[in-house]
Design a protein around this motif. Structure first.
Motif, PDB file in Angstrom:
ATOM      1  N   LEU A 238     -10.009   5.869   2.367  1.00 57.11           N
ATOM      2  CA  LEU A 238      -8.798   5.063   2.450  1.00 57.11           C
ATOM      3  C   LEU A 238      -7.367   5.647   2.187  1.00 57.11           C
ATOM      4  CD1 LEU A 238     -10.328   1.742   2.137  1.00 57.11           C
ATOM      5  CD2 LEU A 238     -10.490   3.830   4.096  1.00 57.11           C
ATOM      6  N   GLY A 239      -6.428   5.991   2.900  1.00 60.65           N
ATOM      7  CA  GLY A 239      -4.540   6.071   2.685  1.00 60.65           C
ATOM      8  C   GLY A 239      -3.983   4.464   2.974  1.00 60.65           C
ATOM      9  N   CYS A 240      -2.940   4.575   2.081  1.00 64.60           N
ATOM     10  CA  CYS A 240      -2.475   3.225   1.726  1.00 64.60           C
ATOM     11  C   CYS A 240      -0.894   3.754   1.189  1.00 64.60           C
ATOM     12  CB  CYS A 240      -2.717   2.439   0.138  1.00 64.60           C
ATOM     13  SG  CYS A 240      -4.660   2.065   0.567  1.00 64.60           S
ATOM     14  N   PRO A 241      -0.164   2.415   2.792  1.00 60.98           N
ATOM     15  CA  PRO A 241       0.904   2.892   2.158  1.00 60.98           C
ATOM     16  C   PRO A 241       2.446   3.189   1.164  1.00 60.98           C
ATOM     17  CG  PRO A 241       0.607   1.057   3.378  1.00 60.98           C
ATOM     18  CD  PRO A 241      -0.976   1.805   2.973  1.00 60.98           C
ATOM     19  N   GLY A 242       1.225   2.500  -0.066  1.00 63.31           N
ATOM     20  CA  GLY A 242       2.198   1.879  -1.191  1.00 63.31           C
ATOM     21  C   GLY A 242       1.316   1.847  -2.064  1.00 63.31           C
ATOM     22  N   PHE A 243       1.786   1.583  -3.520  1.00 64.53           N
ATOM     23  CA  PHE A 243       0.942   1.342  -4.692  1.00 64.53           C
ATOM     24  C   PHE A 243       1.157  -0.249  -4.768  1.00 64.53           C
ATOM     25  CE2 PHE A 243      -0.359  -0.060  -8.930  1.00 64.53           C
ATOM     26  CZ  PHE A 243      -1.335   0.970  -9.605  1.00 64.53           C
TER      27      PHE A 243
END
Length: 475
Positions: A238-243
């Motif tokens: 999955l891709g996440c927009p931030g930590f």
């Protein structure tokens, strides 16, 4: 049993990961993984004794009589060919190189016993070595220590199909979970005597050897409890927009997947870029600042897929995840795992690597990556962070065109001081070895270091087992 409702997974979940063609189809065996460390024309690794301020201790040197004795102990298992000794003298990262002239390849515990007895009597230093894939220089000699390889000690005695335990050697004492058979170098402990541990002394004996990296003795047999192989394994990438979203995804994942969650890994965008650039592995999702790999393992494929599907729908709907893909068959599962597991190889191809394996509070896990990028600026090629979020384990890596003392000075002791300030550990899983022996004080109090030294003297009074490793050089 409750009826299962049909899953309405979003289209991005059904998008397949890259197929076997092209870069994904390349074999990734042990030799392929280490190809970056043995490519033709690769510059010779400098000797450790020339790069680091370390002094050889007063051990004896191997004589013709020693070689004859070893040949009697391990017939055909004595290696002295300089070409054959090149690989075991160099660490996996190709940053450390010893100059051992002898490698011994025993097959049995008795042979190890006789080797250590002889080395103790002759005051010959010994470097135990397994697969030589260590990251901190614990598995390669610093000077001319004898390399004692356990590569040929790979025999499985037998296996009990009901209990799931390998059957231990005849005469060995079992514990409920683990049996360890080890040999000590010290005559005061009766050199070579089998020391199989009873359950009631497990914490006093066996656990001393966990993490001792060959400095207290040589483990020659291990019995472990083997769980059944999961029948259903699913992996989502999955891709996440931030930590912050990575952390929230992890928290949600634990709550919704519970007992079937078996892995949660994260990596930053630079890691993905390097894997693509050096290994030609394409990302299966759109470009994102962070990526997570989630694995579930269980016994019911339908049950596990339904739970994972509900979680992924929630993660997408709440904005924690911006893109992703999922794999259920073994081939595609391996492809997704390669994106995470081959980061180390990609980094090695990017240049000289300064590696740090830190344990930190999860909410501060990535802060040090941003800190170093600002601190080092253009002096570093890349600063990346990835690791095991569930363990609070960050693999912090800095690459440069070549080894630089000034860059090392900017990194150390800053990294260790920063870690200590967060009550973290300077070594999460890679060990201490040669590289971290003088920074243990950032994680361990003086009393603990003193106790470690006392145990070393007790079990190995001549200090012949894996010298220059684990314990601070002052000791």
């Amino acid at each position: 049993m409750l009826p299962r409702r049909p899953l309405a997974w979003p289209a991005w979940l059904l998008r397949g990961v890259p197929g076997a063609a092209g870069s994904w189809g390349r074999p990734v065996g042990p030799l392929a993984r280490r190809g970056c460390c043995s490519a033709p024309g690769t510059p010779e690794v400098p000797l450790t004794r020339e790069r680091y301020p370390v002094r050889r201790l007063p051990f004896s040197t191997v004589s013709k009589q020693d070689l004859a004795a070893f040949e009697r102990i391990v017939p055909g298992g004595v290696v002295t060919d300089p070409e054959a000794l090149q690989a075991p003298n160099v660490d996996w990262l190709r940053t450390l190189r010893g100059c051992s002239k002898v490698l011994l390849r025993p097959r049995t515990s008795e042979e190890v016993s006789h080797i250590l007895r002889h080395c103790h009597e002759r005051n010959l230093a010994v470097n135990p070595q397994g697969g030589n894939t260590g990251m901190v220089g614990g598995s390669v000699p610093v000077f001319d220590e004898i390399i004692l390889s356990t590569a040929r000690m790979n025999r499985v005695l037998s296996f009990h199909s009901v209990s799931g335990k390998p059957v231990p050697p005849v005469g060995a004492q079992e514990s409920p979970l683990v049996l360890v058979e080890f040999f000590l170098a010290s005559v005061c402990w009766q050199v070579g005597e089998r020391a199989s541990l009873r359950p009631q002394v497990l914490a006093d004996g066996t656990q001393l050897f966990i993490g001792s990296e060959g400095t207290l003795g040589v483990i020659t047999a291990v019995s472990i409890l083997c769980p059944h192989k999961p029948r259903a394994v699913n992996v989502a990438f999955l891709g996440c927009p931030g930590f912050a979203e990575v952390l929230q995804t992890f928290s949600t994942c634990k709550g919704m997947l519970g007992e079937i969650l078996s892995a949660f890994e994260f990596m930053d965008a630079v890691c993905m870029q390097l894997v693509g650039r050096h290994l030609h592995l394409a990302s299966p999702v759109q470009e994102s600042p962070f990526y997570v790999l989630i694995e579930t393992s269980g016994s019911n494929a339908g049950h596990d897929a339904e739970k994972l599907g509900h979680f992924l729908e929630h993660a997408l709907g709440s904005g924690l995840v911006t893109d992703g893909t999922m794999a259920t068959d073994q081939r595609k599962v391996k492809m997704l795992w390669a994106l995470r597991e081959r980061i180390t190889e990609a980094l090695s191809r990017d240049g000289y690597v300064y590696k740090y394996d830190l344990s930190l509070p999860v909410e501060r896990l990535y802060d040090i990556v941003n800190d170093l990028r600002a601190r080092l600026g253009p002096h570093a090629k890349h600063v990346v962070g990835y690791g095991h979020l569930g363990d609070g384990n960050l693999h912090l890596n800095v690459t440069a065109e070549a080894f630089s003392p000034s860059l090392l000075g900017a990194l150390e002791p800053h990294v260790y001081e920063w870690t200590a300030g967060q009550q973290g550990s300077v070594s999460a899983e890679h060990g201490v070895g040669f590289r971290k022996r003088d920074v243990l004080g950032y994680s361990k109090p003086p009393e603990v270091l003193q106790l470690m030294q006392q145990l070393k003297v007790l079990l190995d009074p001549k200090g012949i087992l894996n010298p220059y490793k684990t314990l601070p050089s002052q000791a």
